[in-house]
Every structure is written in C-alpha cells, then in structure tokens.
Write a protein that holds these residues in place. Structure first.
Motif: not given
Length: 327
Positions: A33-39, A92-96, A118-123
């Motif tokens: 399953k791909p990991i999506r990084i949304v920019v 699904t990750l957000l890079y922002t 609504d969000f989880t801080p990852v790094s």
C-alpha cells in the motif's frame, strides 16, 4: 425498500467507522500500500522537492511505494483538509510549512480544521527562515535603506503574497506597521505568477520561503536583505535578522513538518518518525537541502508537538498585538 434491505443498509453504514478503525490498527506499513505525502504546492517548488527527496529514501526504508501528491490551493488549506479526512493508518501524510497549522487558523475565517484535534504531529522536517527579498529596481541594500526610501516615497512600494492571510501577507503587514511605512499589498493565487512578476520588477518586495528566496536571488534580479528569525540562520550567516536592522516583531521562525490525521496509533507514529529521521540524517540529503536553502531537521513526535504549540501561540499573540482581524 423492504425491512430486510433496510436492515442490511443500516448495518453497512454502521460498519464504516469500524472499517476505518481496523485499517488504522493494521500493522504499519501495510504491504504494497503506497504512502501518500500530500503537499499544498505545485510540483517543482522547494517544499515539493524536499518531500520528493525524502520520499525516494523513505520508500527504501519502509519497503513500500511512496508517492508525492500535489494539492495546491487556498494557501495550503486544501492539502491539510485532504489529510484531515484520511484513514489514520500512517499511509497518508501532510508535509507542510508552519503557516498551515500555526498561522492560518488565526488569520483566515475559512479554516475548517483544528490544529490539535484533527492532526497528529509525526516529525519536524526542515528549518528555513522566511527571507525579505527586494527587486533591484528599489535602491536599497539593506532593511534600513529600504525603510528610508519607502518613507521618502510613500505608496510606491508594493509587496506580494500568495493570498490574503498568508504568511507573506501578514509579515508585510507587520513590517509596514513596525517600520512606519506605506506599502501596497498585491495578492496572487499561484507561486509561479509571483516569481515571474517579481523577476520582471512588476512587484518589489516579498517575505519568501528560504528555498524560494535562494531561487529568486540566483536570477540576479532580486536581492536578499533580511531574515525573519530571532537570531541569524546558519543557512544565511552573513544576512542580518530584521531585528538587527531595527525592525522588531518580525521574528516568528518558520519550519516544515510531517503530520498525519488524528487517531494514528502510537506505534505507527513511532515507526514513521524513526524512518523519516533516518532519511533526514543522510549526509547527501542534508547537503541537497542546504543547496536549496533549507536545513534538514528531524525531531521526536513529542518535540514536534511542542514546536507546533509554541508557533501557534506566537502567531495568536502577534496578531492580537497588531489588532489583526480574521479575513
């Protein structure tokens, strides 16, 4: 619809939240399953390139495909809302940049997400201060000279942003007020148009991301004259801060980081954090970041959560001080 079909439909609806929970609780990463990084920017910009550099190596570390999904629009809010509604399974990750979750909730009434619910801080991903860049048609080599020229020529300088309520707009507003100068705000909808008109001299001044500032300066049409930071950046050690040049209050530092949707299992967060940290510590990647005007900077999830809270509170206090009302 007869009673039996109605019951089946109700049962199917009831199972939807459970299906999302089961998916989120599967061991991470889910094979194939791909990991999506949304920019929230178009392809080719600094934030996008950083995500792609990380994605290449992250795929190898986690042994699953990693794809970068560009979802520009609404000052990065569209990208945030895309991740906000995603299944919290780590894929699904957000890079922002910090503006998305630490500034926009204070500056725009249209924000439909809650930074902390609504969000989880990852790094943390990268550090890079905003840089005040000026077109060469304005005869000023530093901020003091710019302020003096602007006072002698009121209303003749315009500053550009990617929309009302964005960081470039707010820093321009704060700078004008703190320096006592009159500038005209020119909002744009896209980064490409900003760069084109800036290089041509149609617009004069911008608080740009460090990566955008480096790219603009390379054209020879634009000069960097100050950094938005409490102290000088190692990326621009010869460039004074705004405070050093006599303008206070323009010093909230910027960062870019990785978030997932709310409800991510702690084990998934930790595994993602470890993998992103491995990638960001690679010497070649760190050099690539520096060449692009950013500093690769991993963190623990806990450290990142504290950074997010601190920046969020700083923006709230700063905008309250200048009497800025949500647009």
């Amino acid at each position: 619809m007869n009673a039996r079909r109605r019951l089946q439909a109700l049962l199917a609806l009831a199972m939807l939240p459970l299906a999302g929970t089961v998916a989120a609780q599967q061991e991470f990463p889910i094979p194939n399953k791909p990991i999506r990084i949304v920019v929230g920017f178009p392809a080719g910009g600094g934030t996008d390139l950083q995500a792609r550099l990380v994605g290449q190596h992250l795929s190898q570390v986690l042994n699953v495909p990693v794809v970068i999904e560009n979802k520009p629009g609404a000052g990065t809010m569209l990208a945030a809302m895309e991740v906000q509604k995603a299944v919290p399974d780590g894929h699904t990750l957000l890079y922002t940049p910090s503006s998305t979750l630490a500034m926009l909730p204070h500056s725009l009434a249209a924000v439909k997400y809650d930074t902390f619910k609504d969000f989880t801080p990852v790094s943390l991903g990268a550090l890079g201060p905003l840089v005040l860049v000026l077109h060469k048609s304005i005869p000023a080599a530093n901020v003091r000279e710019l302020v003096a020229w602007a006072k002698a020529n009121p209303g003749k300088i315009n500053y550009v942003s990617q929309g009302v309520g964005t960081s470039a707009h707010l820093y321009g507003e704060i700078f004008a007020r703190q320096a006592g100068i009159d500038m005209v705000h020119v909002p744009y909808k896209g980064a490409n148009d900003v760069a084109k008109d800036f290089i041509s001299g149609r617009v004069h001044l911008q608080f740009a991301s460090s990566s955008a500032a480096v790219a603009l300066a390379k054209t020879g049409e634009v000069r960097m004259i100050g950094v938005v930071a409490g102290k000088r950046s190692p990326l621009f050690s010869d460039l004074p801060t705004m405070g050093e040049q006599g303008v206070s209050g323009v010093d909230i530092e910027s960062w870019v980081g990785y978030f997932g949707p709310a409800g991510m299992p702690p084990a998934t967060v930790r595994k993602l954090n470890d993998a992103i940290g491995q990638v960001l510590k690679m010497p070649k990647l760190q050099e690539d970041y520096r060449q692009g005007g950013a500093e690769a900077k991993p963190s623990t999830p806990e450290e990142f959560a504290r950074i997010v809270r601190g920046t969020y509170d700083e923006w709230a206090q700063t905008l309250q001080k200048i009497g800025y009302a949500k647009q």
